[in-house]
Design a protein around this motif. Structure first.
Motif, PDB file in Angstrom:
ATOM      1  N   GLU A   1      -4.699   1.363  -6.432  1.00 57.85           N
ATOM      2  CA  GLU A   1      -5.363   2.645  -6.611  1.00 57.85           C
ATOM      3  C   GLU A   1      -4.427   3.583  -7.381  1.00 57.85           C
ATOM      4  O   GLU A   1      -3.432   4.035  -6.851  1.00 57.85           O
ATOM      5  CB  GLU A   1      -5.685   3.282  -5.254  1.00 57.85           C
ATOM      6  CG  GLU A   1      -6.672   2.465  -4.419  1.00 57.85           C
ATOM      7  CD  GLU A   1      -6.898   3.074  -3.039  1.00 57.85           C
ATOM      8  OE1 GLU A   1      -8.060   3.185  -2.641  1.00 57.85           O
ATOM      9  OE2 GLU A   1      -5.913   3.423  -2.372  1.00 57.85           O
TER      10      GLU A   1
ATOM     11  N   ASN B   1       0.852  -1.174   0.000  1.00 54.22           N
ATOM     12  CA  ASN B   1       0.000   0.000   0.000  1.00 54.22           C
ATOM     13  C   ASN B   1       0.904   1.246   0.000  1.00 54.22           C
ATOM     14  O   ASN B   1       2.060   1.175   0.369  1.00 54.22           O
ATOM     15  CB  ASN B   1      -0.876  -0.012   1.260  1.00 54.22           C
ATOM     16  CG  ASN B   1      -1.975   1.046   1.226  1.00 54.22           C
ATOM     17  OD1 ASN B   1      -2.246   1.653   0.193  1.00 54.22           O
ATOM     18  ND2 ASN B   1      -2.591   1.257   2.363  1.00 54.22           N
ATOM     19  N   GLY B   2       0.389   2.382  -0.416  1.00 51.34           N
ATOM     20  CA  GLY B   2       1.208   3.612  -0.406  1.00 51.34           C
ATOM     21  C   GLY B   2       1.804   3.938  -1.756  1.00 51.34           C
ATOM     22  O   GLY B   2       2.656   4.802  -1.863  1.00 51.34           O
TER      23      GLY B   2
ATOM     24  N   SER C   1      -4.190  -3.783  -1.240  1.00 55.15           N
ATOM     25  CA  SER C   1      -3.827  -2.837  -2.311  1.00 55.15           C
ATOM     26  C   SER C   1      -2.932  -3.393  -3.392  1.00 55.15           C
ATOM     27  O   SER C   1      -2.542  -2.658  -4.293  1.00 55.15           O
ATOM     28  CB  SER C   1      -3.105  -1.626  -1.743  1.00 55.15           C
ATOM     29  OG  SER C   1      -3.075  -1.602  -0.379  1.00 55.15           O
TER      30      SER C   1
ATOM     31  N   GLU D   1      -0.019   4.962  -4.444  1.00 56.13           N
ATOM     32  CA  GLU D   1      -0.974   5.722  -5.248  1.00 56.13           C
ATOM     33  C   GLU D   1      -0.254   6.842  -6.009  1.00 56.13           C
ATOM     34  O   GLU D   1       0.651   7.476  -5.488  1.00 56.13           O
ATOM     35  CB  GLU D   1      -2.046   6.373  -4.362  1.00 56.13           C
ATOM     36  CG  GLU D   1      -2.860   5.410  -3.508  1.00 56.13           C
ATOM     37  CD  GLU D   1      -2.233   5.122  -2.150  1.00 56.13           C
ATOM     38  OE1 GLU D   1      -1.055   5.495  -1.940  1.00 56.13           O
ATOM     39  OE2 GLU D   1      -2.912   4.525  -1.308  1.00 56.13           O
TER      40      GLU D   1
ATOM     41  N   GLU E   1       0.277   0.628  -7.092  1.00 59.09           N
ATOM     42  CA  GLU E   1      -0.602  -0.274  -6.348  1.00 59.09           C
ATOM     43  C   GLU E   1      -1.947  -0.290  -7.046  1.00 59.09           C
ATOM     44  O   GLU E   1      -2.075   0.181  -8.170  1.00 59.09           O
ATOM     45  CB  GLU E   1      -0.715   0.174  -4.898  1.00 59.09           C
ATOM     46  CG  GLU E   1      -1.259   1.585  -4.743  1.00 59.09           C
ATOM     47  CD  GLU E   1      -2.106   1.734  -3.507  1.00 59.09           C
ATOM     48  OE1 GLU E   1      -3.320   1.462  -3.594  1.00 59.09           O
ATOM     49  OE2 GLU E   1      -1.559   2.111  -2.456  1.00 59.09           O
TER      50      GLU E   1
HETATM   51 CA   LIG Z   1      -3.883   2.496  -1.289  1.00 57.00          CA
END
Ligand SMILES: [Ca+2]
Ligand SMILES: [Ca+2]
Lengths: 722, 722
Positions: free
Chosen positions: B214, B180-181, B632, B183, B212
């Motif tokens: 998103e 995650n992280g 994610s 984006e 990821e």
């Molecule tokens: Ca995310």
């Protein structure tokens, strides 16, 4: 013929052309990334000499090393520093497999902190191959990564019966490695340990060689260790493998330092004669004299029975432990036989019981040993209790003296090895310890990054004093040397960070925080923040962290917010939390558990938690971990006293599910502590006789200490609500 | 007034003196470790302009950043590269907490691979605070460490209802973060997600934004995403939190790439109107259109029910998945209501089933949607099956056309956002992929370090061809760029190492080994050797490792000798072992399990083991680990086919006690494999619908596959002795 060379190409050409008696001179200066190969043939009368234009002014730096092969070559005057070897050896007495040096000499050379930045990478500083080589008057200091400082390699017949001479060298500071592989000297390996090495290690000075519990690991036959001085070295001269070795005329000076030892004996016909042991504090395998139990039909890499050992005419002054049949267990069942302990003098002025016997000592004959009044003799026969006085001899050493002592104790004739008569004269000797508070005082005012700026411009040993107010930092405070940060008045200065980590201790750094408040309230909203971390990279210098009289709170913006976060391949000399209050932390206070390969490596030697309060801590208060079965190290060593723990350790992300977890810790005192509404205490004790003592522990609600074994003591456990 | 400044002090003075209409010009050159603070007040008519002497010739390098605050300030022409920010933001629209920029503009600036070397350190490249700011015509490429590329921060009232304009920017390559992280854009956070942000994100070009799942994470209300192009981006534009947002006129071009998606919808009154979706292959949360189930009375950081969603006039061409009520589980039980899917066109030329429904869709009204012949309509009502033809429009996009389609599908009027009409014109665009075999061929002969020397002097994409014979290396082979090493004739060249590791893949490196023999017989006698390792340090560039047609043997000199050893904070795009024989290894083949904090981070995306034989391997054949519950990411993705495993995984040091261990793997095909006399296969499946398929597996002696759940398929398991 004398040739001055100024780079590696010129050197190679000069060596190619060299004739016996030639002298090749390396030009003064910095030889960076220089891999020197000296493959030449001199004669006994006319060796080929490779030396520095001026001794101590030729520096091998960067990725540099030296290989010597051929015959009658003498290398002198070189200094290795500011770099490390690109291969596995800095100075090697071979060109490659099978191509060795014979009758060669390395003299007056220096290796100074020439270490791979990767703590765990294994390199030898000096590797002796071939035969009849000599290494003398060299200075080796600051070995910090894995691997023996000085090794005699016995890989094939051409390297055995070698008659190597290692004399008048100065083996300086070697920090605690926290792992096996920190020996200062090794002769052979278990593979070839029944072959004769035949080296003579004489008149060398060993100082602060604290790498692991073997200062010297002898793993071959027929070696002599004579007239060496071991000054404040943790560990012992160990006759680990091989027979017919002798330690004679050596000085072991502990001066009361922890874990200082003398000689440890395994195998056959090994001798310790006429040695002097002073104020050695080591226990277990680090006693002043340790005679081990062996294994019947031992595999070559385990423990041969002690047979025919001779331990005579040694003098022990204020040494706490003499261990007989040490290591006795279900595997090591063979006690020493055909051995003698005779003509020794044991003096102690404050401890009455210095002998520990773990098995049958009927195979050792005792005669004409003397003990001073007040110390309990090991046996009635063979020991005489007499009144002794300590008298200083001409070299300044204290010797027990009594008219009643006849033909016992050591009598030393040769000059003692000292700093002065070993090593080189032309190179400075530096104290390598990290020292706090010997720098200047810097006073600062609150403001965005005012603390960051002060830390950046600080020098080793400085003290930064914080006036009352808030110190917000938008950058990580990078601690590159010993530094103290202190609130002018206690708890009037608060430190906050907008980064995911507040303080990062870099290689060479050490941090002391006094009287400050630390808050996580400005930390970013992300999982895994921390207040203090080590470098994420390998640190080959051990660090220190001291936190006293501090309030730490609100480490809660997101989950897994730790107070101290350490990384793999880092090692703390000491971590001390004293008189601190920790309130509301979503992660761990300190999880010292990054060496999970279970190779015996661990992350901190001395850990102290004293007079601290912990409230609402999601993770562990302390996880102190040493995995595996390795026996070469001393720690971790824990003092955990007068602490109060409330409502802690219960976060679902706390995988180990306890508030205090000790795994493989070797010594721990947990006293006068309260655990209220908290996750349990859990122990995973190793089999190497750890000393784990609990006393005056209150746990409410009632829950047991969980342990894999009952080899710990527990005095006064209560379950009061308070 | 125009002022030329040449360092930070001069800049600060100029800013202090600046009056509306002034133009402060940064001198061309390299501004190293420059932290720029622009705090100034212009007027609407006369902004204060900060610009480069020549656009693209002012470089901010090292530890540099830029803070803009005040009003009516315009910054342009700067390039950030070769460094990273010392704070948490590279370009920040605030001076500090509470002191923001308003009516300011950042235009024609570049941030190029300006990354913290620590992959996990979190930094934003652009952080928008305040109101009425504009970022346009910028080029952002090569974000490789944790943290959103571009964020709108809504930390207090002064940052909400902000009317920010983000337009005509080029968001270039962002590699898979494996966490995650990653984006590329985020608007708000869950905390303030019910507040209005009110930004307009228009006409931007997103290319290879693969960080990821998103691409954009919308976490606030009232935003518009209009006329943007998403070219071969893995993931979706996600309406994660917040209401009343609109995606209109956007192009999602997958071109058949894995995990390319379109729009994912959660929350109320969000709209996807008039968008074009082409050849998107993503499944699960990465479908072309994903309408999720919510949670009744959802906490603010979970999933609000979809209410009043409008999904109309979109065109889908060859998109594999449209997902309705996605994420339905015991928590997400609230299906979409009051929503419409109307006037859309769905075309697919090879897949008959593109819709997946996970829960009750009676809350969605369907009308006037068209599907081409051959594709199964979701429902009878609301869908019309018609014959369509694909026709290329003037911009080169394929549109399904039919006379029978009335008032449905997208009709795009504005020009499409492209490489050409976004970003800057004066900065080169570089392909960031690691590519093998596009360099020169280097032929070498056997000898000590001949391979080392060739590797050292190689350049990206080179191919080193080994003549027959032995290649012994006394140094580690350091792989700093894509490099192929190949035996001239298959298996006639052997590679050996005297170091504890043979190959180290450094940051930026990638290694392909073809047809060589690798032996551990010259490796040092110590525990923990390896043949190939990653850097021990963080690698912020993903690497590749391909080993084909190789024989690997005798990794046995001591225990724990691994074939591949990876370290924390490294990530492989792909690891491929094909047609290889592994014989006698004391450690692991590959234990890809260094992210044990269980934050959803893992170590390798694509792992392929194909046509390999493993015999007498002490440790695991493969341990592939992703811990935690994060949703994610896409991987790990495993193909493990046609392999034979004999007598493996049974060493007592193999703590996990199995030969193949998959933990949290998201997609795996294990087919046609034999496990003979080996430790078991073990699965720890996550709850996020992993796809794990076993087929044609023979295990002898009979032992079950151990798993925490039965959510995997198993076809044809046998237990033959062979
Ligand atoms: Ca995310
Ligand atoms: Ca050892």
């Amino acid at each position: 013929n004398q040739i001055l060379v100024s780079d590696v190409n010129e050197l190679n050409q000069a060596i190619k052309d060299a004739k016996p008696g030639d002298k090749i001179v390396l030009k003064n200066g910095n030889w960076k990334d220089a891999e020197l190969l000296i493959n030449a043939k001199g004669t006994p009368e006319d060796p080929i000499i490779i030396t520095a234009q001026e001794k101590g002014k030729v520096f091998l730096t960067g990725l540099s090393n030296l290989r010597i092969s051929g015959e009658y070559v003498e290398v002198s005057g070189l200094v290795f520093k500011d770099g490390y070897t690109p291969t596995s050896e800095v100075i090697s007495f071979r060109e490659k497999k099978g191509v060795y040096a014979n009758h060669c000499r390395l003299t007056e050379c220096v290796i100074d902190n020439f270490n791979n930045p990767e703590r765990e990478n294994t390199e030898l500083w000096v590797a002796l191959y071939g035969k009849n080589n000599r290494v003398d008057h060299c200075y080796f200091t600051g070995k910090r990564s894995n691997g023996v400082t000085f090794a005699i390699r016995m890989v094939d017949e051409a390297c055995r019966n070698n008659n190597h001479q290692i004399d008048h060298n100065y083996f300086g500071y070697r920090q605690n490695l926290g792992s096996n592989g920190g020996e200062t000297m090794r002769l052979g390996t278990s593979h070839y340990s029944l072959s004769t090495c035949g080296a003579n290690v004489e008149a060398n000075y060993f100082e602060y060689c604290d790498g692991e519990h073997e200062i010297i690991s002898n793993k071959s036959c027929g070696n002599t260790f004579k007239n060496n001085t071991f000054f404040k070295c943790r560990g012992t001269l160990t006759f680990r493998h091989g027979h017919d070795n002798t330690a004679e005329g050596n000085f072991f000076i502990g001066n009361g330092k922890d874990h200082t030892g003398g000689i440890r004996i395994i195998n056959e016909r090994n001798k310790a004669i006429n040695n002097y042991f002073y104020n050695l504090k080591g226990y277990r395998f680090r006693g002043a004299l340790v005679i081990m139990n062996g294994i019947y039909n031992s595999p070559i890499n385990r423990y041969n029975q002690v047979i025919g050992g001779v331990f005579s005419n040694n003098t022990f002054v204020n040494c706490d432990h003499v261990q007989l049949c040490a290591g006795s267990d279900s595997e090591r069942t063979a006690p020493p036989i055909d051995s003698k302990i005779e003509n020794n003098v044991f003096y102690h002025d404050s401890k009455d019981n210095i002998f520990t016997v773990y098995d049958d000592i009927s195979g050792i004959s005792f005669s004409n040993n003397y003990i001073n009044t007040g110390v309990k003799p090991l046996l009635k026969d063979g020991f005489t209790v007499v009144d002794m006085k300590l008298v200083e001899n001409e070299s300044g050493f204290l010797f027990p003296v009594s008219d009643q002592i006849k033909n016992a104790g050591c009598s030393l004739s040769s000059p003692v090895a000292t700093k002065e008569n070993t090593g080189v004269t032309w190179y400075p000797i530096v104290n390598e310890e990290l020292t706090f508070d010997n720098g200047k005082v810097i006073k600062i005012e609150p403001g965005l990054n005012s603390l960051f700026d002060a830390v950046e411009s600080s020098e080793p040993g400085d003290i930064i004093i914080l006036a009352k107010g808030e110190y917000v930092n938008s950058k990580v405070l990078s601690i590159k040397h010993p530094l103290t940060i202190k609130s002018e008045k206690e708890k009037e200065a608060s430190i906050l960070s907008e980064k995911n980590n507040m303080f990062q201790i870099e290689n060479g750094g050490a941090l002391k925080l006094i009287g400050v408040k630390i808050s996580g309230s400005e930390s970013p909203d992300m999982a895994g923040n921390s207040i203090i971390s080590t470098s994420k990279y390998s640190m080959n210098r051990n660090y220190k962290l001291i936190v006293e009289n501090c309030d730490i709170e609100d480490l809660t913006v997101n989950h897994s917010f730790d107070f101290l976060r350490i990384y793999k391949s880092t090692f703390a000399d000491s971590i001390v939390f004293r008189n601190c209050n920790f309130l509301n932390v979503s992660g761990n206070i300190a999880s010292l558990d990054k060496e999970t390969d279970d190779l015996g490596i661990y992350n901190a030697e001395y850990v102290v938690y004293e007079n601290c309060t912990f409230k609402n801590i999601g993770g562990v208060i302390l996880n102190l971990y040493r995995g595996g079965t390795d026996e070469s190290t001393f720690g971790p060593i824990l003092k955990f006293v007068n602490n109060k723990v409330f409502n802690s350790g219960k976060n679902k992300r706390n995988k180990i599910g306890c508030s205090l977890y000790l795994h493989g810790v070797q010594w721990a005192k947990i006293d006068s502590c309260n655990f209220i509404d908290s996750a349990p205490i859990k122990l995973n004790l190793s089999k190497d006789e750890p000393i784990i003592k609990f006393s005056n522990i209150n746990i409410y609600p009632k829950v047991s200490i969980i342990s894999n074994s009952n080899e710990f003591s527990l005095i006064n456990l209560t379950h009061k609500k308070q």
